[in-house]
Design a protein around this motif. Sequence first.
Motif, PDB file in Angstrom:
ATOM      1  N   PHE A  65      -3.396   2.527  -5.951  1.00 11.83           N
ATOM      2  CA  PHE A  65      -2.826   2.938  -4.674  1.00 11.83           C
ATOM      3  C   PHE A  65      -2.026   1.825  -4.008  1.00 11.83           C
ATOM      4  CE2 PHE A  65      -6.788   0.957  -3.598  1.00 11.83           C
ATOM      5  CZ  PHE A  65      -6.497   0.238  -2.455  1.00 11.83           C
ATOM      6  N   GLY A  66      -1.995   0.652  -4.630  1.00 13.77           N
ATOM      7  CA  GLY A  66      -1.265  -0.462  -4.056  1.00 13.77           C
ATOM      8  C   GLY A  66      -1.306  -1.672  -4.966  1.00 13.77           C
ATOM      9  N   CYS A  67      -0.779  -2.772  -4.457  1.00 12.42           N
ATOM     10  CA  CYS A  67      -0.748  -4.026  -5.221  1.00 12.42           C
ATOM     11  C   CYS A  67      -1.075  -5.204  -4.308  1.00 12.42           C
ATOM     12  CB  CYS A  67       0.631  -4.253  -5.826  1.00 12.42           C
ATOM     13  SG  CYS A  67       1.084  -3.066  -7.102  1.00 12.42           S
TER      14      CYS A  67
ATOM     15  N   LEU B 269       0.840  -1.196   0.000  1.00 13.88           N
ATOM     16  CA  LEU B 269       0.000   0.000   0.000  1.00 13.88           C
ATOM     17  C   LEU B 269       0.874   1.246   0.000  1.00 13.88           C
ATOM     18  CD1 LEU B 269      -2.600  -1.111   2.697  1.00 13.88           C
ATOM     19  CD2 LEU B 269      -2.721  -1.389   0.211  1.00 13.88           C
ATOM     20  N   ARG B 270       0.582   2.159  -0.911  1.00 13.93           N
ATOM     21  CA  ARG B 270       1.345   3.401  -1.005  1.00 13.93           C
ATOM     22  C   ARG B 270       0.976   4.297   0.175  1.00 13.93           C
ATOM     23  NH1 ARG B 270       0.250   5.634  -6.353  1.00 13.93           N
ATOM     24  NH2 ARG B 270       1.946   4.352  -7.097  1.00 13.93           N
TER      25      ARG B 270
ATOM     26  N   VAL C  24      -0.984  -7.906  -8.927  1.00 14.14           N
ATOM     27  CA  VAL C  24      -2.026  -7.164  -9.641  1.00 14.14           C
ATOM     28  C   VAL C  24      -2.286  -5.863  -8.877  1.00 14.14           C
ATOM     29  CG1 VAL C  24      -3.127  -9.197 -10.683  1.00 14.14           C
ATOM     30  CG2 VAL C  24      -3.897  -8.381  -8.452  1.00 14.14           C
ATOM     31  N   PRO C  25      -2.725  -4.820  -9.581  1.00 10.73           N
ATOM     32  CA  PRO C  25      -2.940  -3.542  -8.906  1.00 10.73           C
ATOM     33  C   PRO C  25      -4.204  -3.514  -8.055  1.00 10.73           C
ATOM     34  CG  PRO C  25      -3.516  -3.361 -11.229  1.00 10.73           C
ATOM     35  CD  PRO C  25      -2.935  -4.738 -11.029  1.00 10.73           C
ATOM     36  N   LEU C  26      -4.126  -2.738  -6.974  1.00 13.86           N
ATOM     37  CA  LEU C  26      -5.299  -2.381  -6.179  1.00 13.86           C
ATOM     38  C   LEU C  26      -5.710  -1.007  -6.684  1.00 13.86           C
ATOM     39  CD1 LEU C  26      -3.936  -3.447  -2.689  1.00 13.86           C
ATOM     40  CD2 LEU C  26      -5.882  -4.489  -3.866  1.00 13.86           C
ATOM     41  N   ARG C  27      -6.911  -0.914  -7.218  1.00 12.71           N
ATOM     42  CA  ARG C  27      -7.308   0.331  -7.863  1.00 12.71           C
ATOM     43  C   ARG C  27      -8.712   0.750  -7.455  1.00 12.71           C
ATOM     44  NH1 ARG C  27      -7.462  -2.769 -13.716  1.00 12.71           N
ATOM     45  NH2 ARG C  27      -9.220  -4.063 -13.151  1.00 12.71           N
TER      46      ARG C  27
END
Length: 186
Positions: free
Chosen positions: A133-135, A58-59, A124-127
Amino acid sequence: LLFATLLTPERCVLRNVPAHLGRIAEVLATTAHVGAATRLFAREASTVLPFDRVEFALRLGEADEVVIVASGDSRPLPDLPLVSVAGTELGRVLRGELPHAYASARRQLESDMGSGQPTAALVVPLRVAGRIFGCLTLLAAGADAFTRADIALAQQLADVLAPHLELLRRASMSTPPVAPGWRRRP
């Protein structure tokens, strides 16, 4: 013959995917803590997608800085160390340069997967609302652990999880007022 084809184990699992996605959505809607949410998510997701371990990047800091949250980790996000992902495949997914990343290698993971086994990692991306904003990273034993269908399913699982993690991430980044005697008006 047609009836037997419809009842293969692969088709039975695929028929149950919507039910599992619904259960995951319900669990997330009723869970307020990141540790419980990620643990319950991992348990439900593992019934439709084979993996041994899941992590969430998480960014929280700069563009290429993330915190890595293991499934079930209940520590507050700001207490986790920031990790730079610049120059990595995870960083490229996080920046939107790749739709996903898949890697396999012969190495030892920190879990029960054993020494020297081929391992695979799927990122895979968390979008949310078109922003990454994260993966989500899935780790599994076996060099060919994930198929193209698994990649698509992992993205669907990430999309169900993403709004929940984004709310928790934003809440962890907000700072309460520090002025003495500050009170909210009724």
